[in-house]
Design an enzyme around this catalytic site. Structure first.
Site, short mmCIF file in Angstrom:
data_model
loop_
_atom_site.label_atom_id
_atom_site.label_comp_id
_atom_site.label_asym_id
_atom_site.label_seq_id
_atom_site.Cartn_x
_atom_site.Cartn_y
_atom_site.Cartn_z
CE1 TYR A 101 21.41 -52.01 -31.49
CE2 TYR A 101 20.25 -50.66 -29.90
CZ TYR A 101 20.53 -50.98 -31.20
OH TYR A 101 19.94 -50.29 -32.23
CE1 TYR A 116 21.84 -48.38 -34.07
CE2 TYR A 116 20.75 -48.08 -36.18
CZ TYR A 116 20.69 -48.33 -34.82
OH TYR A 116 19.47 -48.56 -34.23
#
Lengths: 385, 135
Positions: A289, A339
């Site tokens: 991440y 994103y």
């Protein structure tokens, strides 16, 4: 206490995604329905077979809306995961646990957001009115308002303790961009060098523009099902070998943690490896991440690919590129693909195991996907037959 | 001090801290039973779970643990106030608090730098603790 009841009890059998953009021109509900439908088609599973839904608590679309607008019927398992980007892997942890426990057979996980054209996480107004809880009340009056500002305190501390440099952050950004340029679905297609990174404007020192993830509209979804059903789907199953979540201590407000240079996810790492029965040297590629570049470096340390403080030099020289020693985020990540809050990382892990990535790693058999080393954390290890 | 940002949001668990600021005192909640300090302020001891609380005044100085320099304004109020420095400052009580470092060039910031506590009054009359380099 971790036992091994999750191992290969469930698999990811469907992946779906919408186009990723700066302005989808569609509702988040429409995006969610498209991604979920696409994941079910990919799996060869009918909507009527789905009996579980796991969502991010930040998602605007809940299971009730999906029963009305997507047509799910008689769901028997519904859960949600907290703390933002942790969800990308945490939804898989919840789905695997529910299937292993026998409370659901086939579960859909999704994330849909108009994060660029709608509520932008990089803008202060998104956060200052959020919760009068103590942690926010003790940051906002001093101008600590956004995720970039909070996470920059960690980046600084890693630089102080280990001598990590902005150019090393740049090596992460450059690797993600190289992967994005090979992925037609990715939003960022312009070439980037470390000098480009160094010339990008400072957002919150020590983080530059190219250290920060992009903001995007879009959705993606996963279908997770039990082992016997998984063998009867369109694609080779991506087996869930291990899964773990972790909190660490003093997570509220993120920046009041005790040690900002050490990843909170050290215990999550130990648990995910133990539950999967593999070690870092067994991992063929890692999806991390990457909300901000320093957290790729800190995650590589936390998950045992290098020693504490060695992450900066580790990412240099192309080592984390798809043809390097340890490929990271072969889709381009939050930094350069889109994103969608970390769920595309799991989608890409599945692609690697199917052999369909646009930056395919040779003989990819075991993939780690992990999220968030400052807030809460979660990780899953996936493998092919 | 930064002007025009969201005002502090006191609640029942944090009101004594903001009351202390009015008297230019930095009050830190500690556990009555085991003496563990808490930050941010909360109702319960994370060490022994007691809710018995005593508020002790911190020494008016500390040292910089980490800091950021905000150069890209993300709030209407700060468009004319960047760059500004926000730091995590270690107080003697064993806690780390946020404050702006005033009267300091960002280039002079360093880990471990000693700072002195000051109080500045906001437009609404509230007092905010901040820090400046020790002289």
């Amino acid at each position: 206490m971790i036992d091994y009841t999750l191992r290969k009890r469930a698999a990811i059998v469907g992946i779906g995604q919408t186009a990723y953009s700066k302005n989808s021109g569609r509702t988040e509900l429409a995006l969610a329905c498209e991604a979920i439908g696409s994941a079910l088609n990919d799996a060869g599973i009918r909507p009527d077979e789905v009996d579980g839904v796991v969502r991010y608590d930040m998602d605007a679309i809940d299971e009730a809306r999906l029963t009305s607008h997507f047509g799910f019927k008689n769901l028997s398992w519904m859960s949600e995961t907290s703390y933002g980007g942790t969800g990308g892997n945490a939804v898989v942890v919840h789905a695997a646990a529910a299937i292993a426990a026998g409370v659901a057979n086939t579960i859909v996980c999704y994330r849909a957001l108009n994060e660029r054209s709608g509520r932008r996480y990089g803008q202060a107004t998104t956060w200052v009115s959020d919760g009068a809880g103590a942690a926010r009340a003790f940051q906002a009056p001093w101008g600590v308002l956004t995720p970039a500002q909070r996470f920059a305190f960690f980046a600084r501390r890693h630089m102080i303790e280990y001598g990590t440099t902005s150019r090393q952050f740049g090596a992460v950004a450059v690797a993600m961009r190289r992967h994005a340029m090979r992925n037609p679905h990715a939003m960022m297609q312009a070439p980037m060098t470390i000098d480009d990174h160094q010339e990008s404007r400072m957002i919150v020192d020590p983080l530059r523009l190219f250290d920060c993830c992009i903001e995007s509209d879009g959705a993606c979804a996963l279908v997770v099902t039990r082992a016997d059903r998984a063998r009867d789907c369109h694609h080779r199953p991506a087996w869930i070998l291990g899964a773990a979540q972790g909190s660490g201590t003093k997570a509220d407000g993120i920046i009041f943690r005790e040690d900002l240079a050490t990843a909170e996810s050290v215990s999550t790492a130990a648990n995910v490896y133990r539950s999967a029965g593999v070690r870092p040297e067994d991992i063929d590629a890692v999806m991390i991440y990457d909300h901000f570049t320093p957290f790729v470096i800190m995650s590589l340390e936390a998950y045992g690919f290098c020693g504490r403080g060695e992450g900066g030099p580790f990412v240099e020289g192309g080592r984390i590129e798809f043809d390097g020693e340890l490929p990271v985020n072969t889709h381009g990540g939050n930094l350069s693909e889109a994103y969608i809050h970390g769920l595309p990382h799991v989608v890409e892990a599945v692609r690697q195991l199917r052999g369909t990535s646009t930056s395919q790693v040779k003989n990819a058999e075991v993939i780690l996907s992990c999220s968030s080393v400052a807030q809460l954390s979660a990780a899953v290890i996936l493998a092919r037959d | 001090m930064l002007h025009g940002l969201p005002e502090p949001i006191p609640d029942l668990d944090t009101q004594p801290f903001w009351d202390g600021c009015k008297e230019r005192r930095f009050l830190v909640p500690h556990c009555e039973v085991c003496d563990t300090p808490r930050w941010p302020p909360g109702p319960c001891c994370p060490n022994c779970q007691s809710q018995a609380t005593k508020w002790l005044e911190a020494e008016p100085r500390g040292s910089v643990y980490s800091w950021i320099v905000v150069t890209h304004s993300v709030h209407q109020a700060t468009h004319n106030q960047v760059p500004y420095i926000a730091a995590l400052v270690e107080l003697g009580s064993g806690i780390r608090v946020i404050g702006n470092i005033v009267e300091c060039d960002p280039a002079d910031m360093a880990a471990g730098m000693p700072v002195d506590l000051i109080f500045e009054q906001t437009e609404s009359g509230a007092f905010l603790p901040n820090f400046r380099p020790s002289t």
